[in-house]
Design a protein around this motif. Structure first.
Motif, short mmCIF file in Angstrom:
data_model
loop_
_atom_site.label_atom_id
_atom_site.label_comp_id
_atom_site.label_asym_id
_atom_site.label_seq_id
_atom_site.Cartn_x
_atom_site.Cartn_y
_atom_site.Cartn_z
N SER A 145 92.37 -12.25 67.96
CA SER A 145 92.88 -12.51 69.32
C SER A 145 93.98 -11.53 69.67
CB SER A 145 93.37 -13.95 69.44
OG SER A 145 94.70 -14.09 68.96
N ARG A 146 94.78 -11.15 68.69
CA ARG A 146 95.82 -10.14 68.95
C ARG A 146 95.20 -8.78 69.25
NH1 ARG A 146 101.15 -10.75 66.79
NH2 ARG A 146 100.90 -8.91 65.51
N ALA A 147 94.01 -8.53 68.69
CA ALA A 147 93.33 -7.27 68.96
C ALA A 147 92.42 -7.38 70.19
CB ALA A 147 92.50 -6.84 67.75
N SER A 166 103.62 -18.78 69.79
CA SER A 166 103.64 -17.46 69.14
C SER A 166 102.48 -17.39 68.18
CB SER A 166 104.95 -17.24 68.38
OG SER A 166 104.77 -16.22 67.42
N ARG A 167 101.51 -16.54 68.52
CA ARG A 167 100.38 -16.43 67.61
C ARG A 167 100.80 -15.84 66.28
NH1 ARG A 167 96.53 -13.11 70.78
NH2 ARG A 167 98.27 -12.99 72.24
N PRO A 199 94.85 -12.98 76.35
CA PRO A 199 95.97 -13.91 76.13
C PRO A 199 96.60 -14.26 77.46
CG PRO A 199 96.60 -11.68 75.55
CD PRO A 199 95.16 -11.62 75.96
N ARG A 200 96.89 -15.52 77.67
CA ARG A 200 97.55 -15.90 78.92
C ARG A 200 99.06 -15.77 78.82
NH1 ARG A 200 93.04 -20.50 80.24
NH2 ARG A 200 91.86 -19.44 78.62
N PRO A 201 99.69 -16.30 77.79
CA PRO A 201 101.14 -16.08 77.74
C PRO A 201 101.39 -14.65 77.28
CG PRO A 201 100.43 -17.28 75.80
CD PRO A 201 99.21 -17.03 76.63
N PRO A 202 102.58 -14.10 77.48
CA PRO A 202 102.87 -12.76 76.98
C PRO A 202 102.59 -12.69 75.48
CG PRO A 202 104.89 -13.91 77.59
CD PRO A 202 103.75 -14.72 78.09
#
Lengths: 204, 204, 204
Positions: free
Chosen positions: B24-26, B84-85, C199-202
């Motif tokens: 998801s971060r990528a 925070s992921r 991603p919806r939030p920053p």
């Protein structure tokens, strides 16, 4: 102890020292040193054994793990004595490459593998441990360094192991280790290299 | 279902969640999520099985792949709920480390491996999946983080699994998972750490 | 020669070309080209064979190594003819993905593995060689590229191999290779993609 077993121990020890030195550059703790020492020291032999469908040497004989951990402890307490840890890594890696190539190619020959597989096992055993070390530590792999011999040393060393008996050289394993190390050392000291690819159009 | 099978499922599930969060971060698509989830969830157990010359668990029992894909889908649709992921990855990874170490060390013990191999299998099973995730995703591997316990947690947890029966603690696997997680959590929250290597001369 | 053997040769050849092109971008020597060509060309099939507990194809049949080295030599002397080596890598990789997925999924099906394992072996065989190439060469792995289909092509291609016989399509392997390549090509040319995670939030 057979010559190949001695070479296996020597390559685990010396590669483990390079792994521990990389851990020292990353400022890890003692367990982190042991992790990198064992990954580097045992990575090449483990790959060789998996490819040849053998039990990895250190599962049959956990003394190899002890060697790795001992190297880690040694470096943890002495790394500050090296004037340049990077140069220590380079030179120990060169020595480890020599013995690991001999151990890998020698084992493949003992198993009566065809010559090309002997060459590949020499290269894989010699290069894989250091490659895993560099990939995990986020450093540029030594196989990628431009204008240096690395895989070539392993290839010629393994070829020497195959040819030695036919030209009457005894102790083929030691000839292999010596030639591999000498080529790598010549590349580090005198800049020995093969012609590299030079792109003619601008590189995209 | 045996305790080790349950630990295997739990470790696949929780590591898969961390893999999907990295995806998801990528900003990958759903198939990319499933790829990272399965790589992370199954990488450690697959390495353990290859080293011990067993068929990888997910080939014998494809339900493990389903768990990985389910975790990927779950994260794909809910990752935005995490504040925070990165913190979610850290904590899920800590939990997954606990159960994976217990699954790896427990299996090695069931196979009557010597104690040092039990320790190594605990470490390898616990650390390899996350390491593959971080290397493929181009992130700094967690084993490289300075001043944090990681491999150490796996080592002490595996030792706990070996010692529990001898000091009368029941459910050695659960003790192992709990101690591994508690050490990692203590490192994240309270900064527990081992002394790290401090270079004395300027670092080159 | 069976269709799967032909696909194996084709995937080794075309992936080896991409490996050699990556070596040309890193300006390595001829042995470095051969190293990257063989790593990329044989990596996926070797992973498949280790997972399925078979001897790696190139140990049984060293001709595969020759194909890799031949590809390296070809690229070493002709890479400057490509207007953009990066585009050549992208397109050769797409072709190699197609044949490698077909070789991996086809072998798993011949071994009577369950459908989900056929899918996984198609994906693993297709993606692993290129992934090793990119990780060792310090490039961003193609599986990580946002907004492009990659693993998805392998998944749908493998599914086509499973479904072809049931809907009366002959030559399931060729259908698989064609569909995998067509999807990848469509993604490169027309931007075909699946919805990616936003991603919806920053993002932290």
């Amino acid at each position: 102890m057979t010559i190949i077993a001695m070479l296996d121990y020597a390559s685990v020890l010396v590669f483990a020292l390079t792994g521990a030195l990389v851990a020292s550059r990353a400022q890890l703790d003692l367990v982190g040193f042991a992790f990198f020492a064992c990954l580097t020291g045992l990575g090449g032999g483990t790959l060789r054994d998996l490819l040849l469908d053998r039990t990895p040497i250190w599962i049959d004989n956990p003394a190899f793990l002890m060697v790795g951990c001992g190297a880690a402890a040694l470096v943890f307490f002495t790394a500050h004595l090296f004037e340049s840890r990077y140069r220590a890594i380079l030179w120990l890696d060169a020595g480890a490459l020599g013995v690991a190539v001999a151990a890998g190619a020698g084992l493949a020959e003992n198993l009566s593998q065809p010559p090309i597989i002997v060459l590949v096992m020499g290269i894989a055993t010699g290069c894989a441990g250091g490659l895993m070390r560099d990939v995990v530590a986020n450093e540029v792999p030594m196989v990628l360094k431009q204008g240096e011999l690395y895989v070539t040393c392993a290839l010629i060393g393994s070829a020497a192991l195959l040819l030695s008996p036919q030209i009457g050289v005894p102790m083929a394993s030691l000839a292999c280790a010596g030639i591999t190390f000498a080529l790598r050392a010549g590349s580090l000291v005198f800049g020995w290299a093969l012609p590299t690819y030079k792109p003619r159009p601008p590189r995209k």
